[in-house]
Write an enzyme that holds these catalytic residues in place. Sequence first.
Site, PDB file in Angstrom:
ATOM      1  N   GLY A 221      -9.328  -0.552   0.919  1.00  0.00           N
ATOM      2  CA  GLY A 221     -10.356  -1.026  -0.534  1.00  0.00           C
ATOM      3  C   GLY A 221      -9.673  -1.649  -1.191  1.00  0.00           C
ATOM      4  O   GLY A 221      -8.573  -1.640  -2.546  1.00  0.00           O
TER       5      GLY A 221
ATOM      6  N   SER B 130       1.169   8.120  -4.862  1.00  0.00           N
ATOM      7  CA  SER B 130       0.808   7.805  -6.068  1.00  0.00           C
ATOM      8  C   SER B 130       1.946   9.192  -7.546  1.00  0.00           C
ATOM      9  O   SER B 130       2.329  10.312  -6.397  1.00  0.00           O
ATOM     10  CB  SER B 130      -1.004   8.861  -7.073  1.00  0.00           C
ATOM     11  OG  SER B 130      -1.060   9.383  -8.544  1.00  0.00           O
TER      12      SER B 130
ATOM     13  N   TYR C  82      -6.557  15.634  -5.509  1.00  0.00           N
ATOM     14  CA  TYR C  82      -6.182  13.613  -5.547  1.00  0.00           C
ATOM     15  C   TYR C  82      -4.594  14.081  -4.639  1.00  0.00           C
ATOM     16  O   TYR C  82      -3.447  13.622  -4.760  1.00  0.00           O
ATOM     17  CB  TYR C  82      -6.358  13.223  -6.977  1.00  0.00           C
ATOM     18  CG  TYR C  82      -5.860  11.763  -6.888  1.00  0.00           C
ATOM     19  CD1 TYR C  82      -6.738  10.759  -6.333  1.00  0.00           C
ATOM     20  CD2 TYR C  82      -4.952  11.737  -8.013  1.00  0.00           C
ATOM     21  CE1 TYR C  82      -5.591   9.163  -6.712  1.00  0.00           C
ATOM     22  CE2 TYR C  82      -4.139  10.146  -8.047  1.00  0.00           C
ATOM     23  CZ  TYR C  82      -4.801   9.661  -7.402  1.00  0.00           C
ATOM     24  OH  TYR C  82      -4.425   7.839  -7.611  1.00  0.00           O
TER      25      TYR C  82
ATOM     26  N   ALA D 255      -3.051  16.589  -3.924  1.00  0.00           N
ATOM     27  CA  ALA D 255      -2.667  17.000  -2.541  1.00  0.00           C
ATOM     28  C   ALA D 255      -2.725  16.058  -1.208  1.00  0.00           C
ATOM     29  O   ALA D 255      -1.900  15.936  -0.608  1.00  0.00           O
ATOM     30  CB  ALA D 255      -3.838  17.997  -2.354  1.00  0.00           C
TER      31      ALA D 255
ATOM     32  N   LYS E 289      -2.559  12.907  -2.140  1.00  0.00           N
ATOM     33  CA  LYS E 289      -1.346  11.692  -2.235  1.00  0.00           C
ATOM     34  C   LYS E 289       0.553  12.346  -1.528  1.00  0.00           C
ATOM     35  O   LYS E 289       0.859  11.975  -1.156  1.00  0.00           O
ATOM     36  CB  LYS E 289      -1.400  10.945  -3.714  1.00  0.00           C
ATOM     37  CG  LYS E 289      -2.892  10.396  -4.272  1.00  0.00           C
ATOM     38  CD  LYS E 289      -2.824   9.073  -2.945  1.00  0.00           C
ATOM     39  CE  LYS E 289      -4.025   8.673  -3.954  1.00  0.00           C
ATOM     40  NZ  LYS E 289      -3.661   7.585  -3.502  1.00  0.00           N
TER      41      LYS E 289
HETATM   42  P1  NDP Z   1     -10.087   1.012  -7.943  1.00  0.00           P
HETATM   43  O1  NDP Z   1     -11.161   2.210  -7.764  1.00  0.00           O
HETATM   44  O2  NDP Z   1     -10.234   0.687  -8.675  1.00  0.00           O
HETATM   45  O3  NDP Z   1     -10.112   0.621  -6.062  1.00  0.00           O
HETATM   46  C1  NDP Z   1     -10.570   1.332  -5.279  1.00  0.00           C
HETATM   47  C2  NDP Z   1     -10.823   0.519  -3.843  1.00  0.00           C
HETATM   48  O4  NDP Z   1     -10.859   1.104  -2.893  1.00  0.00           O
HETATM   49  C3  NDP Z   1     -11.966  -0.313  -4.189  1.00  0.00           C
HETATM   50  O5  NDP Z   1     -11.395  -1.168  -3.083  1.00  0.00           O
HETATM   51  C4  NDP Z   1     -12.668   0.778  -2.694  1.00  0.00           C
HETATM   52  O6  NDP Z   1     -14.395  -0.008  -2.500  1.00  0.00           O
HETATM   53  C5  NDP Z   1     -11.601   1.359  -2.582  1.00  0.00           C
HETATM   54  N1  NDP Z   1     -12.678   2.642  -1.591  1.00  0.00           N
HETATM   55  C6  NDP Z   1     -12.832   3.386  -2.038  1.00  0.00           C
HETATM   56  N2  NDP Z   1     -13.353   4.833  -0.969  1.00  0.00           N
HETATM   57  C7  NDP Z   1     -13.046   4.399   0.637  1.00  0.00           C
HETATM   58  C8  NDP Z   1     -13.546   4.531   1.537  1.00  0.00           C
HETATM   59  N3  NDP Z   1     -14.101   5.384   1.957  1.00  0.00           N
HETATM   60  N4  NDP Z   1     -13.024   3.466   2.676  1.00  0.00           N
HETATM   61  C9  NDP Z   1     -12.308   1.961   2.071  1.00  0.00           C
HETATM   62  N5  NDP Z   1     -12.507   1.831   0.581  1.00  0.00           N
HETATM   63  C10 NDP Z   1     -13.101   2.534  -0.119  1.00  0.00           C
HETATM   64  O7  NDP Z   1      -8.507   2.027  -7.149  1.00  0.00           O
HETATM   65  P2  NDP Z   1      -7.420   1.474  -7.523  1.00  0.00           P
HETATM   66  O8  NDP Z   1      -7.027  -0.155  -7.609  1.00  0.00           O
HETATM   67  O9  NDP Z   1      -6.830   1.627  -8.967  1.00  0.00           O
HETATM   68  O10 NDP Z   1      -6.458   2.495  -6.884  1.00  0.00           O
HETATM   69  C11 NDP Z   1      -5.903   2.072  -5.312  1.00  0.00           C
HETATM   70  C12 NDP Z   1      -5.267   2.631  -4.705  1.00  0.00           C
HETATM   71  O11 NDP Z   1      -3.730   2.798  -5.768  1.00  0.00           O
HETATM   72  C13 NDP Z   1      -6.068   4.228  -4.967  1.00  0.00           C
HETATM   73  O12 NDP Z   1      -5.572   4.352  -3.064  1.00  0.00           O
HETATM   74  C14 NDP Z   1      -5.554   5.183  -6.032  1.00  0.00           C
HETATM   75  O13 NDP Z   1      -5.486   5.906  -5.091  1.00  0.00           O
HETATM   76  C15 NDP Z   1      -3.957   4.723  -6.021  1.00  0.00           C
HETATM   77  N6  NDP Z   1      -3.320   4.410  -7.196  1.00  0.00           N
HETATM   78  C16 NDP Z   1      -3.969   4.356  -8.211  1.00  0.00           C
HETATM   79  C17 NDP Z   1      -2.987   4.513  -9.703  1.00  0.00           C
HETATM   80  C18 NDP Z   1      -3.680   3.431 -10.867  1.00  0.00           C
HETATM   81  O14 NDP Z   1      -3.057   3.638 -12.168  1.00  0.00           O
HETATM   82  N7  NDP Z   1      -5.091   2.391 -11.021  1.00  0.00           N
HETATM   83  C19 NDP Z   1      -2.110   5.461  -9.967  1.00  0.00           C
HETATM   84  C20 NDP Z   1      -1.432   5.503  -8.419  1.00  0.00           C
HETATM   85  C21 NDP Z   1      -2.274   5.707  -6.882  1.00  0.00           C
HETATM   86  P3  NDP Z   1     -15.609  -0.193  -2.384  1.00  0.00           P
HETATM   87  O15 NDP Z   1     -15.651   1.162  -2.953  1.00  0.00           O
HETATM   88  O16 NDP Z   1     -16.376  -1.165  -2.376  1.00  0.00           O
HETATM   89  O17 NDP Z   1     -15.739   1.245  -0.828  1.00  0.00           O
END
Ligand code: NDP
Length: 246
Positions: A12, A141, A154, A156, A158
């Site tokens: 991601g 998270s 979400y 569950a 995390k």
């Molecule tokens: P974004 O939505 O900005 O980015 C999510 C990333 O995950 C993208 O690069 C997307 O790439 C990738 N992704 C989504 N689904 C898949 C999949 N099935 N396979 C591979 N890649 C995937 O999220 P954030 O940067 O905000 O969050 C990153 C992590 O941090 C997440 O796990 C989120 O739950 C966690 N988090 C974020 C918080 C926040 O406040 N922002 C707080 C707590 C935790 P693409 O779409 O190109 O596939």
Amino acid sequence: MDFKEKVVIVTGSSRGIGKEIALSFAKAGASVVVSGRTADTLSPVIDALDAIGAKSLAVAADVAKVDDAQNLIKKTIEEFGQIDVLVNNAGITRDNLLLRLSEEDWDAVLDTNLKGAFNCIKACTKPMMKKRMGAIINISSVVGVMGNAGQVNYAASKAGMIGMTKSVAKELASRNIRVNAIAPGFIETDMTDNLAEKAKEELINSIPLAKLGSAQDVANLVMFLSSQKAKYITGQTINVDGGMVI
Ligand code: NDP
């Protein structure tokens, strides 16, 4: 921190926190494998890694699919011969109150966030065990710690990552593979961008440090936990949340 000769996979990493983690490792000298569901979203990240002068590889992989996760690890080994750090960062939200939450939205979130991390951990365990060294960081998270109305799926997923972190840490410790989780609070990215201003304001009021976190704040802890400075730390979940959960 020096990550020269180290190979790091960040799932991601097409944007947000994952992209920042990838760039931070590159600046510290690592070879970095970036990944997301489609190749086109990864090419700007590869350009940014090139600009830093890092060795890099982009692999399109939907982590929810076992074959894709295995291919991500296979391609990394083919290109770099080893994996030192795996960061399970890929994640999605599909928010709704319990009574309106569909089976499809439950499955999508659990499949990406929890099963996705499991798929990648399982696929990279053998090469790490062979090397008798490795660090795995699972991006959980604060919602997995404290729950949140409207985020049953979400939360569950995390919370599941935290349980998985502890169990895998116990299984792999004898092979010198450390497994830790990070629980970010409210971090400014696309994921949190679409929150209404009023909801944002209320959230900020619940944070003792009274501001949002940045992707860099999370990346800093990922780097520390992956480094030899954290060589006696495993099975832990550390919050990066401005004091939100105290
Ligand atoms: P974004 O939505 O900005 O980015 C999510 C990333 O995950 C993208 O690069 C997307 O790439 C990738 N992704 C989504 N689904 C898949 C999949 N099935 N396979 C591979 N890649 C995937 O999220 P954030 O940067 O905000 O969050 C990153 C992590 O941090 C997440 O796990 C989120 O739950 C966690 N988090 C974020 C918080 C926040 O406040 N922002 C707080 C707590 C935790 P693409 O779409 O190109 O596939």
